[in-house]
Design a protein around this motif. Structure first.
Motif, PDB file in Angstrom:
ATOM      1  N   ALA A  55      72.074  43.302 -56.264  1.00 46.89           N
ATOM      2  CA  ALA A  55      73.120  42.937 -55.305  1.00 46.89           C
ATOM      3  C   ALA A  55      74.109  44.078 -55.130  1.00 46.89           C
ATOM      4  N   GLY A  58      72.878  46.517 -52.753  1.00 44.85           N
ATOM      5  CA  GLY A  58      72.772  46.087 -51.362  1.00 44.85           C
ATOM      6  C   GLY A  58      71.718  45.043 -51.064  1.00 44.85           C
ATOM      7  N   ALA A  59      71.040  44.503 -52.071  1.00 46.19           N
ATOM      8  CA  ALA A  59      70.001  43.500 -51.833  1.00 46.19           C
ATOM      9  C   ALA A  59      70.622  42.142 -51.524  1.00 46.19           C
ATOM     10  N   THR A  60      70.002  41.393 -50.614  1.00 51.06           N
ATOM     11  CA  THR A  60      70.439  40.034 -50.284  1.00 51.06           C
ATOM     12  C   THR A  60      69.830  39.046 -51.268  1.00 51.06           C
ATOM     13  N   PRO A  61      70.352  37.804 -51.332  1.00 50.01           N
ATOM     14  CA  PRO A  61      69.729  36.803 -52.213  1.00 50.01           C
ATOM     15  C   PRO A  61      68.250  36.583 -51.930  1.00 50.01           C
ATOM     16  N   ASP A 411      69.886  31.646 -49.648  1.00 50.33           N
ATOM     17  CA  ASP A 411      70.364  32.542 -48.599  1.00 50.33           C
ATOM     18  C   ASP A 411      70.547  31.818 -47.271  1.00 50.33           C
TER      19      ASP A 411
END
Length: 444
Positions: A55, A58-61, A411
């Motif tokens: 996270a 920069g990673a999304t759920p 998400d």
């Protein structure tokens, strides 16, 4: 800690007795056990924090859920290729190769933030992409040990003491699960409580542990008489092993798969619940612990409870049977997600309440030794490793999409829905097993 005496006059196992049993193992088995401890320490220092690390990169759920699903794929498909490699080059060299690959995986995680985005024109490779690459490498050492561990215990322990035998191995291994996250929390604290750069120090320590364990096992392990993996016959053998699973395992397999699917939906996101959803921090002895640091403390609390309950629960199984003990562990797996995510609805989301919830979560490990005994117990004396491999291959294959499903619900719907669905699936698996689960003869 002295051993206690049970009603039947036999000594009840205590937490320290499991370590004494390990010190009496054959030297080669002890070397493997110590290597398992070192790699488990590296994994536990890093893996529970990787979603937060991703996270921060920069990673999304949803991407984090995909990461969990890739981990499920690796867990399902690596053991049999690992056996094939062991057949080809021998156990000693296979262990060395697997150790080197795992250490390289930790190193890839370490340098991921330094790579930065790579613009390929139509596609931009974000730094979190390298976490997936590292995962494929870091899990390599685990590809050898699962079936071998089960087979060793099966051969060394009487059938009616299998749960105690697995309590010994699990207590030893799970000590790394205690030390790892607490050590990671300490390093994060010294780095100011931030995931960056603190987690880079954690990864550096994991690289060092992996390198030392790889060298030590290569130098100390003598596999001249080791026969593990030398009868692997390819896909045909896998299919025969799957078809030949003992009938007693089928209710366990169904219930276990549902429970693990439910856990897989949410396990990757526990760190995000603490650090980003509940945002729970703590002050201990005058020292402020950020949510990231406090998460490591919570994992330590969970594992202390686990270490305290596994051996007594294994002894209890000899009186009440394996099924009730395993079912109780499944129940804790099932209800913990909904209790955690809805904490603000029934209690203040403060440090004491959340710590109590993680202590409760530690009770799920009470059923783990009995669970393993129930898997390998019905197997014939010389087929424990193959039965174990087939069982975990089938279970883990079904569980593969669980983390992606949990990430999608988190998400695109809400975290509460993701964790509630997980609890419903877990309760279905628990109920099925309690109704249809079967003891094997030694514990009946």
């Amino acid at each position: 800690m002295a051993t206690e005496t049970g009603a039947d006059g036999e000594a009840e196992p205590g937490a320290l007795d499991t370590f004494r049993q390990f010190l009496s193992l054959e030297p080669d088995v002890l070397v493997l056990s110590l290597a398992m401890f070192a790699f488990s320490l590296g994994f536990q220092m890093t893996s529970r924090y990787l979603p937060e690390y991703m996270a921060a990169l920069g990673a999304t759920p949803f991407v984090i859920g995909i990461y969990g699903t890739v981990g499920n794929v690796v867990s399902a498909v690596y053991p049999y290729p690992g056996g094939a490699v062991s057949d080809r080059v021998g156990s000693r060299y296979a262990l060395t190769v697997f150790g080197l690959l795992s250490t390289l995986g930790f190193l890839v995680w370490l340098v991921a933030p330094l790579v930065g985005p790579i613009d390929l024109g139509a596609v931009v490779l974000e730094p979190w992409v390298w976490i997936f690459v590292g995962l494929l490498l870091a899990q390599a050492w685990k590809s050898f040990g699962l079936g071998a561990t089960f087979a060793i215990v099966k051969q060394a322990v009487p059938d009616d003491r299998l749960a105690r035998g697995f309590a010994s191995t699990e207590t030893f291994r799970r000590t790394a699960f205690l030390i790892g996250p607490v050590g990671a929390a300490g390093l994060l604290f010294l780095a100011g409580g931030e995931i960056r750069p603190g987690f880079l120090y954690v990864l550096g320590v994991a690289v060092a542990f992996g390198a030392v364990a790889t060298v030590a096992q290569h130098v100390l392990y003598d596999a001249s008489e080791d026969t593990v993996g030398k009868a692997f016959e390819g896909v045909d053998q896998i299919l025969r092993d799957l078809r030949g699973l003992p009938a007693e395992l089928r209710p366990l397999l169904v219930g276990d798969t549902l429970v693990r699917f439910a856990n897989g939906m949410v396990y990757t996101f526990f760190v995000l619940v603490v650090t980003r959803f509940l945002e729970v921090d703590a002050t201990i002895a005058g020292y402020y612990l950020s949510p990231e640091v406090f998460f490591g403390v919570l994992l330590g609390v969970e594992m202390v409870v686990a270490l305290l309950v596994m051996a007594p629960a294994a002894a209890l199984a000899e009186r009440v049977g394996l099924v009730p003990v395993v079912g109780a562990g499944f129940a804790v797996y099932a209800v913990f997600p909904v209790l955690l995510i809805f904490t603000p609805q029934f209690a203040p989301a403060n440090a004491l309440v959340v710590a109590a919830l993680f202590a409760f979560s530690g009770l799920r490990f009470a059923g783990l030794p009995s669970h393993k005994a129930l898997i390998v117990g019905p197997a014939e004396r010389d087929t424990g490793g193959r039965v174990t491999g087939a069982y975990y291959l089938l279970r883990n294959a079904v569980v593969i999409p669980s983390a992606a499903l949990g990430g999608a619900l988190w998400d695109f719907v809400s975290p509460e829905v993701a964790f509630s669905v997980a609890t419903v699936i877990g309760l279905l698996g628990t109920g099925y097993f309690l109704v249809f689960g079967r003891e094997f003869e030694a514990y009946a």
